[in-house]
Scaffold this motif. Structure first.
Motif, PDB file in Angstrom:
ATOM      1  N   HIS A  52       0.843  -1.193   0.000  1.00 16.41           N
ATOM      2  CA  HIS A  52       0.000   0.000   0.000  1.00 16.41           C
ATOM      3  C   HIS A  52       0.878   1.243   0.000  1.00 16.41           C
ATOM      4  O   HIS A  52       2.057   1.195   0.349  1.00 16.41           O
ATOM      5  CB  HIS A  52      -0.909   0.019   1.236  1.00 16.41           C
TER       6      HIS A  52
ATOM      7  N   LEU B 295      -8.047  -1.360   6.188  1.00 15.40           N
ATOM      8  CA  LEU B 295      -8.416  -0.520   5.050  1.00 15.40           C
ATOM      9  C   LEU B 295      -9.789  -0.884   4.499  1.00 15.40           C
ATOM     10  O   LEU B 295     -10.466  -0.048   3.910  1.00 15.40           O
ATOM     11  CB  LEU B 295      -7.365  -0.627   3.938  1.00 15.40           C
TER      12      LEU B 295
ATOM     13  N   LEU C 264      -9.744   7.247   3.510  1.00 14.70           N
ATOM     14  CA  LEU C 264      -9.839   5.809   3.766  1.00 14.70           C
ATOM     15  C   LEU C 264     -10.843   5.166   2.810  1.00 14.70           C
ATOM     16  O   LEU C 264     -10.600   4.081   2.261  1.00 14.70           O
ATOM     17  CB  LEU C 264     -10.274   5.568   5.208  1.00 14.70           C
TER      18      LEU C 264
END
Lengths: 482, 464, 464, 482
Positions: free
Chosen positions: B79, B242, B349
């Motif tokens: 990520h 996530l 997010l």
């Protein structure tokens, strides 16, 4: 400096990150996922702009004492200098941006590093079989006790007890329990050494392991360790060496040579991994050849010039952590060992011990040190006289030190010394700093109780009400709580 | 000795103050028989330049995710880490300090812990969070121990769709504790409620479910929770932080304990660690939680401040009666997660989660529209999915893809012998369409079979 | 807008407080005719992930000195930067602060400036130093302006062995000032005293000599200083800071002003900047020095502290009568130099210099023992040297060497047409024997001629 | 926090760095170099261990206020947030570890960046011809004036004068002098705008350039700039735009469109390059097509898909700096522009102007702002009333602000406003911060003169004796001076 919480800085509509538009087009996530799985709203995280994030956390950082800014003689924690070169190296993309499941052909560099590190750890400990997997010292203890359990299972022996002295770190009994054993405390002598008579009285063939910290938590090398090991071994038990104090004996004495069958390192202490405000650490363990088959998998082996991760050891206890371990900490340990070499590592311990004895020689004149005039890499002073004569506690002294720009020593540990102040200067401090610390410590013992009970006076906050924190716990922010 | 100060003069005067003649004399308590009589057999010292060159050479023998497009998942992901995370977490006051035993000079770390705990509660909806554990795997183990302690039961039910290494950790811990691990198959990619119901009984301490699971598929957490709770067992959910940008939170699905691997919250892959073990739970279990907890209080002048609290759970006070032997936390990575979540905010997010889902769907669609590959499971997926190679040459193909510049997938054979022809592909927000298309080409091209299957034409137009 | 805070609500209430209805109204003083009536024609905004990907792609189109062994010099060098320099200089309190106008909250920067000034004095032996200038080239220009101001003369003598770009800067400055630049040839690699003596006259403000010079050769600074001083001119030396680990200091050779490019003191090559202009001089010229200066004083409580001082030299007070128009310094790079010099200490500095000299000598010997190459000059060299390619294919050869992994040398044709067959090779402490040997092979192999010259056998055994 | 100097920490025999042994063997440097060139000893630098280096400079840093830690409304300096992403990107090896003389084939990425940046700068300014070479704003001014001089030389015109208003930055006159011109001051009006009558009276055909700061140093947009430009142009002169205040007009008005022939940017201000405690900056300049031939070399051009550094422009003034320029600052400017895009850049100026006007609307009630009720991105309040009524100077106010955790505004500039306090909040601050600043500022105006004359009270030091520093200069440490 403000102690406003990040939540209190939040305002609806502010934001830091902006993610790119989706370059693959297609349906939205809401269409791709079943409605019943979806939340109506994203979590109510704080909404703040990036400059605020930076200022908030930067300013928070300045409320900490740290090795980079202050002398930090926290006994047993080995707060030595954390070299910047190791930080830079550990951040190299070829070390930091590796996935644990990459093909081994793309990992030969890091596997070589682990393979070499296994050898170094084995050589330094005198215990040749190494697992790099455990995530912390306590985790290493637990893992090693599981290894012992597997060993005795294999032997068909039913051993149910773990013994350790009352001066041991609290993790020893806790790990014993988690490994399914009963824990039995053995008395220690005023020197911190094991009370042999008590040990003898508690030893039998139900004892799996005797756990010993040597140098012990009073900073003394327990000379009787050989005798202890012989005794425990004579009952078929194993010796576990809590490696918290390895900083005193690198290249000088090896646990494997003085009777240990198993041990862990705290690479964040001994090999200078930064402590990170509480972690991460790592807890690699070393064991005898006899115990090697039980180590967790994977281990790194070299065959035909290729480094491999070996997962299929039939007697292995399995695994205690996902992936390989706390690799970032291990890389720093590797760097530290390579930076020092054999002479340098020995010199580390010599200097750590010299610094501790020097500080002891200065302090003992005004603060009694029950263990005597010598120590290894740390010593435990007692504030009992001060407490009795002036009502000044070890805690008062600790708090007052903060006013003078020194972090406090560890206080009230080990439990066997009243008003204990456990002082570990490490090798990466100067004589000037030690002189200045001793001088301040002396000055404090001359100060009034009133001044000391109220200390610290110059820190970001004064003494917090810990009782209130425990009795009326507020462990998260809520809008109402403000 | 680049890090020490003592000059020969210093040493002389220090020895004099101690009252000995040599440093060697200070080691008098180490019996001669235990002294190492030779230098350690390790390589000689390197200066910084040489050390850097040596480690750079080692690093260059690895292929990093900066060189090859990384589609590997299974609990560790490539990520994006915003620069603020590195910039702030690399401040010496954070990373060279220790556990905040002296709160007066540790308010920075304590406030970060308190903020982290709150952020995790906001993220999960749970009542309370500790200040972190080692990693996602040991967090599962600690949660199970908590459940066993709370219920006084010894049987634990886990679907095969949970991370196999997390299950291995449980097996290892259980070998010493005499507890029973019941693994429930998940042949469709997720576990069925019926299979769970069949496995849960009155001896069951907890059911542990990973959602999204190891195969990237969603599970029916609420359904499983009902079954567990009906049997008096706890429901432990292992979640992907996530994913909560889009998915219901563990609390919304009535999880009792929520645990996670927090690596995705601002920590690079680091070959597997150190990572961040997240644990949050319902209020009623707080005094059984392992790990440090920061709490709010006031100082003598009445100012709000923070301290370590509920320490009677911990081993340095309770010794063998402690909730756990854990005494370090992963403070530095809790800090990283706190910075990451602050920088992302709710919208960020959500955007990350949305990108993961869409890019994953695109990759799955593209890959399985190739004659060679089929999707192993017909389930909605979050950021990874399992592909079956009809030619069954997974290992060979992945090596070839690596040569072509793609860390293409995780082979499942090690953990699932019945899935030896399968591999797991993860697609994060960092992967571009170009990289995904390149992956598809590279995998298709790898050790091609001579007998192509007919093309299964799915609606490719939807992705235009 | 990732860096701003104002929400629509904020904006509304702010406009209300101001008493206007829209942000546009705030620009009422900008006449309509001057308003840009269209969006700027620049690419649309990129989030951090995209920006990072875009810049990484650009960076990957360059070949960095981490990928190819760098033997380039000529004022910018691939020296080793200890990690402490980056770690400390990247603290936000240093790099996001500004000129210390408020000394009470700038003691960090002020003390660093004072320490830097002292370190430069220790390094050079000079009486005083300023707190830095832009770079080595403009430092030469500022030194020359100082000399012209001190002497009231307009003629400046410079050997051709000084960095050609530094000479170009002088030419540019002089074009406006009506000053005369006299360039003295240096056909042997260093300038001769006779040629200097011939060029210096009663109108000469200064002689500027670079030592070690652009070709890496040593100059007779003391001899030149005598000639200059005899004519009432100043001697300005441009020096290499690292060379002072071994060589006599400018003050020891009676330089009046010493200037340098400070990049080698802990700053990466950065494609040429920002760098660090060093300037130190004799006490008597201090009030003519350009640039900031920090001075010691006491605060109201009598504590030692530091402030910006001698500001009457500066343009914000003196305006057109200032010694220079410079008002920024290169604070961040002065800081890097201060950290670097503290980390190295006298022994470290000597070791670096020693490695440069020895590795350079080795490279020169190895390279010129190849039939194809000859040393252009028969002079002692510090860390670089000029090689003549007897085949005269410098540009082609250097391109081929780059392909083979070596940034092999700087071609001299651009500045010295008569040296079109020559290139400058620099060897820092970072270059390993393996890299040097590889360089020799790569250059020898490049576009090889068919008619090899006989091998000139020098004492290669000395290098074993 | 200690202010011990690094020299005072030195002890003979300590050291940080250890360099490797020489791997090429051969004679020592002393044998390779002539004896007369060698120093007997290395320079007497301090001898300290690495941990001390780290602690020393870390602790020094904490004595500074900075944008990362505090609101820093230093007028004219545009102390906006310096994005961390730009720092990370500028440190990529493919950007930071490049030598300026590498073959162009190995530099296509960075040359493309420069080429695009030249275009962006040209577009934003409306002046299409760009040089990235100057190292700072003042250096850009000087360079542009040299360009002007070259232009007039080419035209065969003898122009000897540069004009600028009395409110101009001090660098304007100093640069004029360095470029060989005579400097003439033009009066400004109380709004900071140019006094047209005075300008007219001083204009003739010996005037090469009129230098104007617009928005001016009072934070006002000088509406008469078009008229001024026409006037100057009518005498054959050029308009130079001091770009220090570009943060107010990005995407809103372009200097090239309101009459400027030349300008510089301060990328460290407008495009958020970190100020580095005083530098580095950069001073790229933009000029009209007419003036393009005179720009310094090299410039970046694109031919046949390849980016090239072009050195051979016959009319170029030459070069003003070695190598290419302050590349690191330029990379950050490029990142900043790409991060914002056309809408974002405009929004930057709108927000900067909104924030300044908002703060002005709060402050004007208790601190007169002579320029009136509106401003661009900054405003200048006057403490004259306060001075007269309570004897409190602008400096007193500035110092007292430090106690409250705010950096002071720029004081006593521009020279045309008595007791000037020049306040520039920038766009990267929140309404909450501005509110809090205004509130504190108000509170200060209510405080006693006594308290303020002695301020600051809580900073690392109190007010230093600047007169002593200037009269008895101690500008380096010597053992004797301690």
């Amino acid at each position: 400096k403000s102690t406003t919480l990040i939540f209190e800085l939040s305002k609806k509509g502010r934001r830091g990150a902006h993610l790119p538009a989706c370059d693959v087009g297609g349906p939205s996530a809401a269409e791709l996922l079943p409605a019943e799985a979806l939340a109506a709203e994203p979590p109510p995280l704080p909404e703040v702009a990036e400059p605020e994030v930076v200022r908030h956390f930067t300013n928070l950082s300045t409320l900490n004492m740290s090795v980079d800014t202050h002398f930090y003689p926290l006994g047993s924690c080995t707060m030595k200098y954390n070299s910047k070169r190791n930080e830079r190296i550990a951040g190299l993309p070829g070390l930091a941006d590796l996935h644990p499941y990459q093909p081994e052909s793309t990992l030969q560099g890091i596997l070589q590093l682990f393979h070499e590190l296994q050898q170094y750890f084995g050589e330094i400990s005198g215990l040749p079989a190494v697992s790099l997997q455990p995530a912390a010292g306590a985790h290493g203890e637990l893992t090693a006790l599981m290894v012992a359990a597997a060993h005795f299972r294999k032997l068909g022996q039913k051993r149910t007890k773990i013994l350790a002295p009352d001066s041991a770190h609290g993790t020893n009994p806790a790990s014993a329990k988690m490994a399914g054993f009963e824990f039995v405390t053995v008395k220690s002598l005023p020197t911190g050494n094991v009370d042999m008579d008590d040990l003898r009285s508690k030893l039998d063939d139900t004892v799996a392991v005797f756990m010993i910290t040597n140098p012990n938590t009073l900073g003394m090398f327990d000379k009787t360790v050989g005798e202890i090991a012989n005794l425990v071994h004579s009952f078929g038990g194993l010796i576990y060496l809590d490696g918290a104090n390895m900083n005193a004996i690198l290249g000088i004495a090896r646990p494997g040579d003085f009777g240990a069958d198993m041990m862990h390192y705290n690479p964040h202490k001994t090999f200078s991994g930064p402590h990170g405000g509480g972690g991460p650490g790592a807890g690699p363990i070393c064991v005898t050849e006899t115990l090697r088959p039980y180590l967790p998998c994977p281990v790194v082996e070299k065959t035909d010039g290729q480094y491999r991760l070996v997962y299929d050891k039939p007697d292995s206890i399995g695994r205690v952590r996902s992936f390989f371990g706390n690799v970032g900490v291990l890389i720093r340990a590797y760097c530290y060992i390579r930076t020092h070499g054999p002479d340098g590592l020995k010199r580390v311990s010599e200097t750590a011990v010299l610094n501790a004895n020097y500080l002891l020689s200065k302090v003992k004149h005004f603060l009694p040190v029950p263990q005597g005039a010598r120590c290894m890499h740390e010593f435990v002073a007692s504030g009992l006289t001060l407490k009795k004569s002036k009502g000044i506690s070890a805690m008062d002294v600790a708090k007052r030190l903060l006013d003078y720009g020194f972090h406090a020593p560890t206080v009230y540990f080990p439990l066997t010394v009243p008003e204990a102040m456990m002082i570990e200067p490490t090798e990466t401090e100067s004589k000037e700093t030690l002189d200045s610390f001793a001088e301040v410590l002396f000055r404090i013992t001359e100060e009034s109780g009133e001044l000391l009970h109220e200390a610290p006076h110059t820190t970001p906050i004064s003494r917090p009400d810990e009782v209130r924190a425990a009795r009326q716990p507020v462990i998260k922010w809520t809008p109402a709580a403000t | 000795m680049p890090y020490t100060y003592n000059t020969p003069d210093d040493e002389r005067s220090m020895l004099q103050s101690i009252g000995v003649d040599s440093v060697a004399e200070l080691f008098q308590f180490v019996p001669e028989e235990f002294r190492l009589q030779r230098p350690l057999d390790i390589p000689s010292a390197l200066g910084e330049l040489e050390l850097t060159q040596h480690l750079s050479a080692l690093a260059n023998r690895n292929a990093s995710a900066q060189q090859k497009a990384c589609f590997l998942g299974g609990g560790s992901y490539d990520h994006f880490v915003p620069a603020v995370v590195d910039a702030l977490a690399s401040r010496g006051e954070f990373y060279t300090s220790y556990t905040p035993y002296q709160p007066e000079v540790s308010q920075g770390n304590l406030q970060v812990m308190f903020e982290y705990q709150t952020l995790i509660c906001q993220l999960t909806g749970m009542d309370v969070s500790n200040a972190s554990l080692y990693d996602g795997g040991s967090a599962v183990a600690e949660a199970v121990l908590l459940a066993m302690s709370v219920t006084g039961r010894n049987r634990v039910v886990v679907p095969a769709s949970m991370h196999p290494e997390y299950r291995q950790i449980l097996e290892t811990y259980f070998a010493c504790l005499g507890a029973e691990l019941v693994t429930v198959a998940a042949p469709s990619g997720s576990v069925s409620l019926a299979d769970i119901a069949a496995a849960v009984n009155a001896e069951t301490a907890c059911v542990v479910v990973q959602h999204p699971n190891f195969f990237g598929c969603l599970e029916d957490v609420q359904g499983i929770a009902k079954i567990a709770h009906a049997a008096g067992a706890l429901l432990i959910q292992s979640f992907d932080p996530l994913s909560l940008g889009l998915l219901k939170r563990p609390a919304d699905m009535d999880a009792d304990v929520a645990v996670a691997e927090g690596q995705c919250l601002g920590t690079p892959m680091l070959f597997g660690g150190p990572y961040l073990g997240i644990m949050a739970c319902k209020e009623q279990f707080v005094r059984r939680m392992p790990g440090r907890i920061a709490g709010q209080t006031v100082d003598r002048r009445g100012r709000r401040c923070w301290v370590l609290t509920m320490q009677t759970r911990e081993q340095h006070i309770r010794r063998e009666k402690a909730t756990s032997n854990i005494c370090t936390n992963q403070g530095l990575f809790a800090l990283r997660a706190a910075i990451y979540l602050s920088e992302m905010g709710p919208q960020g997010l959500r955007e990350v989660a949305d990108l993961c889902v869409r890019k994953t769907a695109y990759a799955k669609q593209q890959l399985t529209s190739q004659p060679r590959f089929v999707s192993a499971f017909d389930r909605p997926t979050f950021k990874e999915f399992v592909v079956r190679d009809t030619q069954g040459r997974v290992a060979e193909m992945l090596e070839q893809a690596a040569d072509a510049g793609y860390l293409a997938g995780v082979p499942l054979a090690r953990w699932y012998p019945e899935m030896a022809d399968c591999f797991l592909v993860a697609v994060t927000e960092k992967r571009t369409r170009q990289e995904i298309d390149g992956l598809v080409s590279a995998l298709s091209a790898a050790s091609k079979s001579s007998a192509p299957r007919p093309h299964t034409s799915l609606a490719q137009a939807a992705w235009a």
